[in-house]
Scaffold this active site. Sequence first.
Site, short mmCIF file in Angstrom:
data_model
loop_
_atom_site.label_atom_id
_atom_site.label_comp_id
_atom_site.label_asym_id
_atom_site.label_seq_id
_atom_site.Cartn_x
_atom_site.Cartn_y
_atom_site.Cartn_z
N GLY A 59 0.73 -5.15 0.92
CA GLY A 59 -0.48 -5.26 0.11
C GLY A 59 -0.22 -5.91 -1.24
O GLY A 59 -1.13 -6.51 -1.84
N ALA A 90 0.85 -1.19 0.00
CA ALA A 90 0.00 0.00 0.00
C ALA A 90 0.89 1.24 0.00
O ALA A 90 2.06 1.18 0.37
CB ALA A 90 -0.90 -0.01 1.22
N GLU A 127 -0.40 -9.46 -0.60
CA GLU A 127 -1.82 -9.78 -0.32
C GLU A 127 -2.62 -9.90 -1.61
O GLU A 127 -3.53 -10.73 -1.71
CB GLU A 127 -2.41 -8.72 0.62
CG GLU A 127 -1.84 -8.86 2.04
CD GLU A 127 -2.18 -7.71 2.95
OE1 GLU A 127 -2.02 -6.54 2.51
OE2 GLU A 127 -2.59 -7.94 4.09
N GLU A 131 4.90 -5.10 7.15
CA GLU A 131 4.12 -4.07 7.86
C GLU A 131 4.59 -3.84 9.28
O GLU A 131 4.51 -2.73 9.81
CB GLU A 131 2.63 -4.46 7.87
CG GLU A 131 1.93 -4.36 6.53
CD GLU A 131 2.02 -5.63 5.68
OE1 GLU A 131 2.89 -6.48 5.94
OE2 GLU A 131 1.20 -5.75 4.76
N1 DAK Z 1 4.55 3.27 -0.63
C1 DAK Z 1 4.96 4.45 -1.13
N2 DAK Z 1 6.13 4.62 -1.77
C2 DAK Z 1 6.94 3.56 -1.89
C3 DAK Z 1 6.59 2.28 -1.38
C4 DAK Z 1 5.31 2.16 -0.72
N3 DAK Z 1 4.88 1.00 -0.26
N4 DAK Z 1 7.60 1.44 -1.65
C5 DAK Z 1 8.53 2.14 -2.33
N5 DAK Z 1 8.14 3.42 -2.47
C6 DAK Z 1 8.84 4.51 -3.13
C7 DAK Z 1 10.05 5.00 -2.31
O1 DAK Z 1 9.64 5.91 -1.33
C8 DAK Z 1 10.87 5.63 -3.40
O2 DAK Z 1 10.30 6.87 -3.71
P1 DAK Z 1 11.21 8.14 -4.20
O3 DAK Z 1 12.13 8.39 -3.06
O4 DAK Z 1 11.90 7.66 -5.43
O5 DAK Z 1 10.21 9.21 -4.42
C9 DAK Z 1 10.65 4.70 -4.60
O6 DAK Z 1 9.41 4.04 -4.34
C10 DAK Z 1 11.73 3.67 -4.78
O7 DAK Z 1 11.90 2.99 -3.53
P2 DAK Z 1 13.32 2.78 -2.87
O8 DAK Z 1 14.24 3.91 -3.16
O9 DAK Z 1 13.08 2.44 -1.44
O10 DAK Z 1 13.85 1.51 -3.69
P3 DAK Z 1 14.74 0.28 -3.17
O11 DAK Z 1 15.00 -0.51 -4.40
O12 DAK Z 1 15.90 0.76 -2.35
O13 DAK Z 1 13.78 -0.55 -2.17
C11 DAK Z 1 11.73 -1.61 -1.52
C12 DAK Z 1 12.61 -1.10 -2.69
C13 DAK Z 1 10.42 -2.09 -2.14
C14 DAK Z 1 12.40 -2.79 -0.81
C15 DAK Z 1 11.52 -0.46 -0.49
O14 DAK Z 1 11.08 0.70 -1.19
C16 DAK Z 1 10.50 -0.79 0.56
O15 DAK Z 1 10.80 -1.46 1.58
N6 DAK Z 1 9.26 -0.31 0.38
C17 DAK Z 1 8.19 -0.42 1.37
C18 DAK Z 1 7.65 -1.83 1.44
C19 DAK Z 1 6.58 -1.94 2.53
O16 DAK Z 1 6.81 -1.64 3.70
N7 DAK Z 1 5.40 -2.38 2.11
C20 DAK Z 1 4.27 -2.55 3.02
C21 DAK Z 1 3.44 -1.27 3.02
S1 DAK Z 1 2.07 -1.39 4.14
C22 DAK Z 1 -5.54 -2.16 3.52
C23 DAK Z 1 -5.01 -2.28 2.28
C24 DAK Z 1 -3.69 -2.51 2.13
C25 DAK Z 1 -2.86 -2.61 3.22
C26 DAK Z 1 -3.40 -2.50 4.45
C27 DAK Z 1 -4.73 -2.28 4.63
N8 DAK Z 1 -6.91 -1.91 3.72
C28 DAK Z 1 -7.73 -1.58 2.60
C29 DAK Z 1 -7.49 -2.00 5.00
C30 DAK Z 1 -1.45 -2.81 3.02
C31 DAK Z 1 -0.47 -2.24 3.75
C32 DAK Z 1 0.90 -2.25 3.24
O17 DAK Z 1 1.17 -2.79 2.22
#
Ligand code: DAK
Length: 259
Positions: free
Chosen positions: A108, A63, A111, A131
């Site tokens: 997500g 997400a 998921e 998360e």
């Molecule tokens: N959201 C927003 N931006 C993101 C992102 C994300 N999930 N993942 C990556 N980006 C952005 C980074 O901020 C960066 O942006 P800029 O700085 O270029 O503007 C760009 O994408 C490239 O990312 P990185 O520079 O970090 O690239 P790397 O290759 O170094 O790393 C990575 C890639 C995917 C390992 C890393 O970016 C990362 O760890 N990302 C976050 C992964 C994460 O924590 N995902 C879980 C998010 S929470 C629901 C629906 C859905 C959900 C919950 C409830 N309901 C409807 C109730 C789901 C929740 C989640 O998924």
Amino acid sequence: MGEFVRVDVENGVATIRLDRPKMNAINAQMQGEIAEAALQVSADDDIRAAVIYGGEKVFAAGADIKEMAEMSYAVMSAHSRRLQGFTKALAAIPKPVIAAITGYALGGGLEVALAADFRVVGEGARLGQPEIQLGIIPGAGGTQRLARLVGPARAKDLVFSGRHVKADEALAMGLVDRVVPDADVYAEALKLAERYKNGPAMALSAAKQAIDSGLDVDLDTGLEIERLQFSALFATEDQKTGMTSFLEQGPGKAGFIGH
Ligand code: DAK
């Protein structure tokens, strides 16, 4: 056709293409578009199977954290009730669905993949529910579908730690079904989907529903779901075709029409 999600149909197989650079971060709009795509694929009788694909570099990094970061409890509570349905809508597609994963499938993103029937991943794929590192838990089915797929202890390991799993470990734990070179992921998923396109659509749908619904209930209720689905197929033309064809020409030669 949404801004971030489109449905392309070719020869009875739909591709639900996620396309929100750079990381396919799933914001609220995209969640809505995924749900709409799922409904479209469900409703179109000409679509017999589907592939969910995020492109060559990344499946989806979860997400959109930028969008979620400032949400209050009240806002998220309303938002989650309205939108939790996007993975439900995918899981409810009454046809075989294959997630084609290259790169990251996190949060997500995983998921979404868990809502498919099968997962084909590239050798360089990384999967996880990170998360916990944001101070939250999976919210679009991750605690439930992951535990049902790989068992509670493995699900707790991934959800408690937030660690990323590589393709070979994901295969070993049953999280994914097939590992192929990154460049072959989409073609391999399409090939798998195409196996079903001339199948008995109603029997495939009944099998999917019986297995998925049965996992959520006790055995006797599950067996009753199976009995009802089984009996209902005797109202289809494909049942008559399948059995007549077997009696006249042997197994595996029936030409099904899908109803
Ligand atoms: N959201 C927003 N931006 C993101 C992102 C994300 N999930 N993942 C990556 N980006 C952005 C980074 O901020 C960066 O942006 P800029 O700085 O270029 O503007 C760009 O994408 C490239 O990312 P990185 O520079 O970090 O690239 P790397 O290759 O170094 O790393 C990575 C890639 C995917 C390992 C890393 O970016 C990362 O760890 N990302 C976050 C992964 C994460 O924590 N995902 C879980 C998010 S929470 C629901 C629906 C859905 C959900 C919950 C409830 N309901 C409807 C109730 C789901 C929740 C989640 O998924």
